[in-house]
Design a protein around this motif. Structure first.
Motif, PDB file in Angstrom:
ATOM      1  N   GLU A   1       0.847  -1.192   0.000  1.00 15.79           N
ATOM      2  CA  GLU A   1       0.000   0.000   0.000  1.00 15.79           C
ATOM      3  C   GLU A   1       0.881   1.239   0.000  1.00 15.79           C
ATOM      4  O   GLU A   1       1.965   1.237   0.596  1.00 15.79           O
ATOM      5  CB  GLU A   1      -0.895   0.059   1.250  1.00 15.79           C
ATOM      6  N   THR A   2       0.409   2.296  -0.622  1.00 15.26           N
ATOM      7  CA  THR A   2       0.983   3.623  -0.422  1.00 15.26           C
ATOM      8  C   THR A   2       0.157   4.321   0.653  1.00 15.26           C
ATOM      9  O   THR A   2      -0.828   3.767   1.162  1.00 15.26           O
ATOM     10  CB  THR A   2       0.962   4.447  -1.716  1.00 15.26           C
ATOM     11  N   ASP A   3       0.509   5.537   0.991  1.00 13.30           N
ATOM     12  CA  ASP A   3      -0.233   6.266   2.014  1.00 13.30           C
ATOM     13  C   ASP A   3      -1.691   6.496   1.635  1.00 13.30           C
ATOM     14  O   ASP A   3      -2.535   6.704   2.507  1.00 13.30           O
ATOM     15  CB  ASP A   3       0.433   7.623   2.298  1.00 13.30           C
ATOM     16  N   GLU A   4      -1.993   6.441   0.336  1.00  9.62           N
ATOM     17  CA  GLU A   4      -3.353   6.749  -0.106  1.00  9.62           C
ATOM     18  C   GLU A   4      -4.201   5.519  -0.438  1.00  9.62           C
ATOM     19  O   GLU A   4      -5.404   5.640  -0.644  1.00  9.62           O
ATOM     20  CB  GLU A   4      -3.304   7.649  -1.345  1.00  9.62           C
ATOM     21  N   THR A   5      -3.591   4.344  -0.485  1.00 11.70           N
ATOM     22  CA  THR A   5      -4.322   3.168  -0.956  1.00 11.70           C
ATOM     23  C   THR A   5      -5.581   2.918  -0.148  1.00 11.70           C
ATOM     24  O   THR A   5      -6.658   2.661  -0.712  1.00 11.70           O
ATOM     25  CB  THR A   5      -3.426   1.917  -0.909  1.00 11.70           C
ATOM     26  N   LEU A   6      -5.491   2.977   1.160  1.00 11.41           N
ATOM     27  CA  LEU A   6      -6.653   2.695   2.007  1.00 11.41           C
ATOM     28  C   LEU A   6      -7.786   3.676   1.734  1.00 11.41           C
ATOM     29  O   LEU A   6      -8.961   3.296   1.718  1.00 11.41           O
ATOM     30  CB  LEU A   6      -6.241   2.747   3.478  1.00 11.41           C
TER      31      LEU A   6
END
Length: 299
Positions: A166-171
């Motif tokens: 995941e990147t910081d924005e995936t969620l």
């Protein structure tokens, strides 16, 4: 979204809460453990480097197409998957089916068999590549959801990122797309609630321990490792589940555990677990629904 107190946005997603200091969750009929199986199927693109390899390249020089390593994985879809299907179906078990969205067209017979068996389809990216290498994460998530929805008639509720990346924005992207639970956050023996800018999303306990990628492809453990380690994992969770219910995940891939010399150890693990009372053999969606009902009751 507000960040965590220690400089990482990941910490801002959830609070630290020791497992013995939470409202008590209760499984139906006093059960101790909920066990879920995740069958992973993936699109390994022949023209690109393989996600994993079993055979090093000659003279250390990677070659494309990588025929032996691509074929290693493809064996799993042609043969290994069907062993999984038989093992689960013969025991009345249903899996969570983590699939690259493009697999709906690449491997339609396997997807149809999983659908007819009542498996819980969950997104696993559109092709097998890290989220960090996906140029348009929102687009890939939408494409994956659309492919699964077209095939099954309903959108997936869960998501497992390729390689748990995941990147910081995936969620945030996942929650905005309507995903209700994720398997990337391998940090607990119970579901926990994660915060996103689109509201809450649940982490259902996944595993990097009872996971054949780790045991077989990385650690190169003996063929019976999934049984030995899985049995020991279950025994401890079953013991602790007498007081605080636990969740156990079994993550398998057709090209690894689906081969002839390993499949009997997966059968042995299921038969061992099924020999115990107080076990719920659930899908990820069933664990999600149970958890949501529990926290609504407590709230």
């Amino acid at each position: 979204m507000a960040d965590g107190t220690i400089g990482s946005s990941l910490r801002g997603r959830l609070d630290y809460q020791p497992i013995h200091q939470r409202p008590l969750l209760k499984l139906p009929d006093g059960a101790r453990v909920a066990v879920w199986t995740i069958v992973n199927i993936e699109n390994w693109q022949p023209t690109k480097p393989m996600p994993r390899t079993v055979l090093p390249p000659p003279m250390g020089q990677p070659l494309l197409p990588d025929v032996p390593n691509w074929a290693w994985h493809e064996y799993g879809m042609r043969v290994g998957f069907w062993r999984f299907h038989e093992v689960l179906s013969s025991r009345g078990l249903r899996a969570s089916f983590a699939l690259n969205g493009s697999c709906c067209e690449l491997y339609p017979q396997a997807c149809q068999a999983a659908f007819e068996a009542g498996w819980d389809f969950i997104g696993h990216g559109f092709v097998q590549q890290p989220m960090h290498r996906t140029a348009d994460q929102k687009g890939a998530i939408a494409e994956t959801i659309a492919a699964i929805t077209k095939f099954t008639g309903r959108p997936p509720r869960g998501w497992e990122s390729p390689g748990l990346t995941e990147t910081d924005e995936t969620l945030d992207f996942l929650a905005e797309a309507g995903i209700e639970y994720v398997a990337d956050w391998v940090l607990d023996d119970q579901p926990v609630t994660l915060r996103s800018r689109a509201g809450n999303i649940v982490s259902v306990p996944y595993t990097v321990e009872i996971n054949d990628v780790v045991m077989t492809a990385i650690q190169q453990a003996p063929a019976d490792e999934i049984f030995r380690r899985g049995r020991d994992q279950f025994d401890r969770l079953y013991q602790e589940g007498k007081d605080i219910p636990r969740v156990m995940a079994i993550s398998i891939h057709p090209y690894l555990t689906g081969v002839p010399h390993r499949i009997k150890y997966l059968e042995a693990l299921y038969d061992y677990i099924l020999g115990h009372d107080g076990v719920m053999m659930w899908t990820g969606a069933e664990i999600l629904d149970w958890y949501k009902a529990q926290i609504r009751k407590d709230g």
